[in-house]
Design an enzyme around this catalytic site. Structure first.
Site, short mmCIF file in Angstrom:
data_model
loop_
_atom_site.label_atom_id
_atom_site.label_comp_id
_atom_site.label_asym_id
_atom_site.label_seq_id
_atom_site.Cartn_x
_atom_site.Cartn_y
_atom_site.Cartn_z
N ARG A 77 46.42 35.75 34.67
CA ARG A 77 45.97 37.14 34.50
C ARG A 77 47.12 37.98 33.93
O ARG A 77 48.28 37.79 34.26
CB ARG A 77 45.54 37.75 35.84
CG ARG A 77 44.16 37.30 36.30
CD ARG A 77 43.74 37.97 37.60
NE ARG A 77 44.62 37.60 38.67
CZ ARG A 77 45.62 38.34 39.13
NH1 ARG A 77 45.84 39.55 38.64
NH2 ARG A 77 46.40 37.90 40.09
N TYR A 205 41.27 33.30 29.77
CA TYR A 205 41.68 32.87 31.11
C TYR A 205 40.76 33.46 32.20
O TYR A 205 40.41 34.64 32.17
CB TYR A 205 43.13 33.27 31.39
CG TYR A 205 43.49 33.02 32.84
CD1 TYR A 205 43.68 31.71 33.29
CD2 TYR A 205 43.53 34.06 33.77
CE1 TYR A 205 43.92 31.45 34.64
CE2 TYR A 205 43.78 33.81 35.11
CZ TYR A 205 43.98 32.50 35.53
OH TYR A 205 44.19 32.24 36.86
N LYS A 214 37.07 38.88 39.21
CA LYS A 214 37.98 39.94 39.60
C LYS A 214 37.52 41.30 39.06
O LYS A 214 37.65 42.33 39.72
CB LYS A 214 39.41 39.63 39.13
CG LYS A 214 40.03 38.42 39.84
CD LYS A 214 39.99 38.58 41.30
CE LYS A 214 40.35 37.44 42.20
NZ LYS A 214 41.39 36.52 41.95
N HIS A 234 40.00 41.10 48.41
CA HIS A 234 40.53 39.81 47.92
C HIS A 234 40.79 38.93 49.14
O HIS A 234 41.94 38.75 49.55
CB HIS A 234 41.83 40.10 47.15
CG HIS A 234 42.38 38.94 46.38
ND1 HIS A 234 43.72 38.78 46.13
CD2 HIS A 234 41.77 37.90 45.79
CE1 HIS A 234 43.91 37.69 45.42
NE2 HIS A 234 42.75 37.13 45.20
N SER A 256 47.39 36.38 45.18
CA SER A 256 47.06 35.24 44.34
C SER A 256 48.06 34.11 44.53
O SER A 256 49.28 34.34 44.57
CB SER A 256 47.06 35.68 42.88
OG SER A 256 46.16 36.75 42.73
N CYS A 258 48.69 32.39 47.20
CA CYS A 258 49.43 32.48 48.45
C CYS A 258 48.66 31.88 49.62
O CYS A 258 48.97 32.16 50.78
CB CYS A 258 49.80 33.92 48.74
SG CYS A 258 51.06 34.54 47.61
N GLY A 259 47.62 31.08 49.36
CA GLY A 259 47.08 30.27 50.45
C GLY A 259 45.66 30.54 50.93
O GLY A 259 45.27 30.00 51.95
N THR A 261 42.64 29.64 49.46
CA THR A 261 41.81 28.44 49.33
C THR A 261 42.18 27.44 50.42
O THR A 261 41.32 26.85 51.07
CB THR A 261 42.01 27.80 47.94
OG1 THR A 261 41.72 28.80 46.96
CG2 THR A 261 41.09 26.61 47.75
N ASP A 283 38.02 33.60 48.02
CA ASP A 283 38.69 34.58 47.15
C ASP A 283 38.20 36.02 47.31
O ASP A 283 38.98 36.94 47.19
CB ASP A 283 38.54 34.16 45.69
CG ASP A 283 39.58 34.78 44.77
OD1 ASP A 283 40.77 34.78 45.13
OD2 ASP A 283 39.20 35.29 43.70
N ARG A 375 44.08 25.18 37.18
CA ARG A 375 43.01 25.48 38.13
C ARG A 375 41.86 24.50 38.03
O ARG A 375 41.69 23.80 37.03
CB ARG A 375 42.48 26.90 37.85
CG ARG A 375 43.57 27.97 38.04
CD ARG A 375 43.10 29.12 38.87
NE ARG A 375 44.22 29.96 39.26
CZ ARG A 375 44.26 30.64 40.41
NH1 ARG A 375 43.26 30.58 41.25
NH2 ARG A 375 45.30 31.39 40.70
#
Ligand code: GTP
Ligand code: SPV
Ligand code: MN
Length: 597
Positions: A77, A205, A214, A234, A256, A258-259, A261, A283, A375
């Site tokens: 992003r 992207y 988003k 988020h 984003s 940072c854990g 998922t 997310d 991703r």
């Protein structure tokens, strides 16, 4: 004139008129209306393969899965090129780029004019949310990227289902997207909240180009949520079932990469036999006050767009299982036998790979084989641990809100707020070290209120005020916690093993919600002692756990200064309650520092 490949499956003139108008500007050779069918799926994938956009992975190794490599200048992003064009600059606030809407439309028309010449314009209707929920939102994205079309098909309910839901109404998000020449100097991701419109040009992207995600479900949704009295966040959503069969729900916001998922798919360690964590989302959460006075949350997405590196059987078994088929991988590495690989996957790296830029790669190579922000895209239903309540139109009642960032120091493993206002203060002033999910330097500490800084579609001070008002409107509010899986020791290594072991912190949090587990009061919040956590069979030394739990008064002295500067930066719209909260914490902290000597 563009050729229409498929007849518009709607007589809604708000839709057809807008598509015509956008096509006159972008001048595609062809217009294709996506219906969401299986036949169409095959057709789009075939088109993408023909165009060299996707490559099919080996059918035996990775059934029904595809590989994509992006332009190397287009891998994350681009927040510096993302705008919120409200009528006034004040409405967008100091954390968003802003331009006067008329001026921005004029500038972008120049970039969209003829941008789809020689290409197909895909008309991609979709629903964010469960189709039968009164809270779901319809959007239509016009895009010249078949990659975007096949990804939205996974990430949202896509096709005729959305046009049927819309009927003859005008209430749909108007998304326009063109990769154009993919030039970063002509790249813009722009929101016009007053027109329910998003225009994005120059990037393919995920977060820049899948406008449902988003752009609509967070930036635009947060703008409407404030007016309508709800929250667009988020956050991941998980369901925790205790050995006694008690079911509770947690929403957690981490920046984003940072854990989210990983926590949403946590596999409890053996010491937690009988516990089960199931996923609702990884997310985005839309949250509203329910008729019973609790906060209800739902995931508006229908798939996962997750970070590949670091995902392994050891760290995220559930993700590895859901990725065995039906996935699209972007910017990971390719094995010689037509499968994928990324850093952190189980076992040693293969001898030879093709890296994310298409270059030969060996174990001696100095650069990563997969891009750090590579991703996967995969349907929600592929997750073997998906919650049975994921499609409940009411959402699920939340017991705890957790926030966390990537902090190599200062923030303890877990911290419970004293009350809602204190929780909003802690989350609203939270800092996190930047990651590869956005362009720019990695590892730089920045303030990230509610892990939502890139996605708040209006003034951030007003956003914090909205959070305080929401607290006043929730008769049975969830408790608010901070966590930090990323604190480091003097050797520069993580103090806490993380991943499945985070179950130990989740259990403490749930017990705190029940009023059971104990905690130690500190000037900055309630912290577990090592003895308050279930640490049986933890693969970490007691000293490391103590260091992870420590509240260092000097570190917090500096932290409070940074938090104060952040509130100053946000300016006059920051609620007075949060400034008072800061002062209260600071006084308590200074008293403790004096008492120490
Ligand atoms: P977005 O999709 O960008 O919003 O990110 P996310 O919050 O879903 O992040 P994700 O769970 O994909 O994690 C990103 C990276 O952090 C991965 O490389 C993970 O391996 C790593 N990570 C996740 N959880 C932990 C943890 O508990 N400890 C440590 N040390 N690393 C973790
Ligand atoms: C993030 O960056 O927070 C993501 C990936 O979840 S993207 O959808 O590309 O924004
Ligand atoms: Mn995200």
């Amino acid at each position: 004139m563009s050729t229409t490949l498929t007849a518009p499956p709607t007589t809604n003139t708000h839709v057809t008129g807008w598509v015509d108008e956008m096509a006159r500007m972008c001048k595609p050779d062809r217009i294709y209306w996506c219906d969401g069918s299986e036949t169409e799926r095959e057709r789009l994938l075939a088109e993408a393969i023909d165009a060299g956009v996707l490559m099919k992975l080996d059918e035996r190794k990775r059934p029904n899965s595809y590989y994509s490599r992006s332009n190397p200048n287009d891998v994350a992003r681009t927040e510096e090129l993302t705008f919120v064009c409200t009528p006034t600059r004040e409405e967008a606030g100091p954390t968003n780029n802003w331009m006067e809407p008329g001026e921005m439309y004029a500038k972008l028309r120049g970039l969209f004019d003829g941008s789809m010449r020689g290409r197909t314009m895909y008309v991609v209707p979709y629903i964010m949310g469960v189709p039968n929920s009164p809270f779901s939102k319809v959007g239509i994205e016009l895009t010249d990227s078949v990659y975007v079309a096949v990804n939205i098909r996974i990430m949202a309910r896509m096709g005729n289902i959305a046009l049927q839901r819309l009927g003859m109404a005008d209430a749909f998000n108007r998304g326009l997207h063109s990769v154009a020449d993919c030039d970063p100097s002509r790249r813009f991701i722009v929101h016009f909240p007053q027109d329910n419109t998003i225009w994005s040009v120059g990037s393919g992207y995920g977060g820049n180009a899948l406008l449902n995600k988003k752009c609509l479900a967070l930036r635009m949704a947060s703008y409407y949520a404030r007016r309508e009295g709800w929250l667009a966040e988020h956050m991941l959503l998980l369901e925790a079932t205790s050995p006694q069969g008690e079911v509770r729900y947690i929403a957690a916001g981490f920046p984003s990469a940072c854990g989210k998922t990983n926590l949403a798919m946590l596999v409890p360690p053996p010491a937690f036999d009988g516990w089960r964590i199931r996923t609702l989302g990884d997310d985005i959460a839309w949250m509203r006050v329910g008729t019973d006075g609790r906060l209800y949350a739902a995931n508006p997405e229908n798939g996962f767009f997750g970070v590949a590196p670091g995902t392994s059987m050891a760290t995220n078994l559930t993700a590895m299982k859901m990725l065995t088929r039906d996935a699209i991988f972007t910017n990971v590495a390719l094995t010689p036998d037509g499968d994928v690989w990324w850093e952190g996957m189980d076992g040693p790296a293969p001898d030879r790979l093709t890296d994310w830029q298409g270059e030969p790669w060996t174990r001696d190579s100095k650069t990563p084989a997969a891009h750090p922000n590579s991703r996967f895209t995969v349907p929600l239903a592929n997750n073997p641990m998906v919650s049975p309540n994921v499609n409940d139109p009411r959402g699920v009642p939340i017991s705890a809100l957790i926030f966390g960032g990537r902090r190599s120091n200062t923030v303890p493993l877990a911290l419970e707020s004293f009350n809602w206002t204190h929780g909003v203060y802690l989350a609203g002033t939270m800092g996190s070290e930047t990651t590869a999910a956005k362009t720019g330097a990695v590892g730089v500490l920045r303030r990230d209120p509610m892990a939502n800084i890139p996605f708040i579609g209006y003034d951030a001070g007003e956003y914090l005020a909205h959070w305080l008002e929401m607290g006043a409107r929730i008769p049975r509010p969830p408790k608010i916690f901070l966590v930090n899986w990323f604190r480091k020791g003097e050797d520069g290594r993580f103090l806490w093993p993380g991943f499945g072991e985070n179950m130990r912190v989740l259990e403490w949090i749930l017990e705190r919600c029940d009023g059971h587990a104990a905690a130690r009061e500190t000037p900055v919040g309630l912290v577990p002692r090592a003895t308050d956590l279930e640490l049986r069979e933890l693969p970490a030394k007691p000293a490391a756990v103590d260091a992870a739990l420590r509240v260092d008064l000097d570190e917090w002295h500096d932290e409070l200064t940074l938090q104060d500067q952040w509130l100053d930066f946000l300016g006059p719209t920051v609620p007075r309650a949060l400034r008072l909260q800061h002062d209260l914490m600071q006084e308590a902290l200074e008293t403790a520092r004096k008492a120490r000597v």
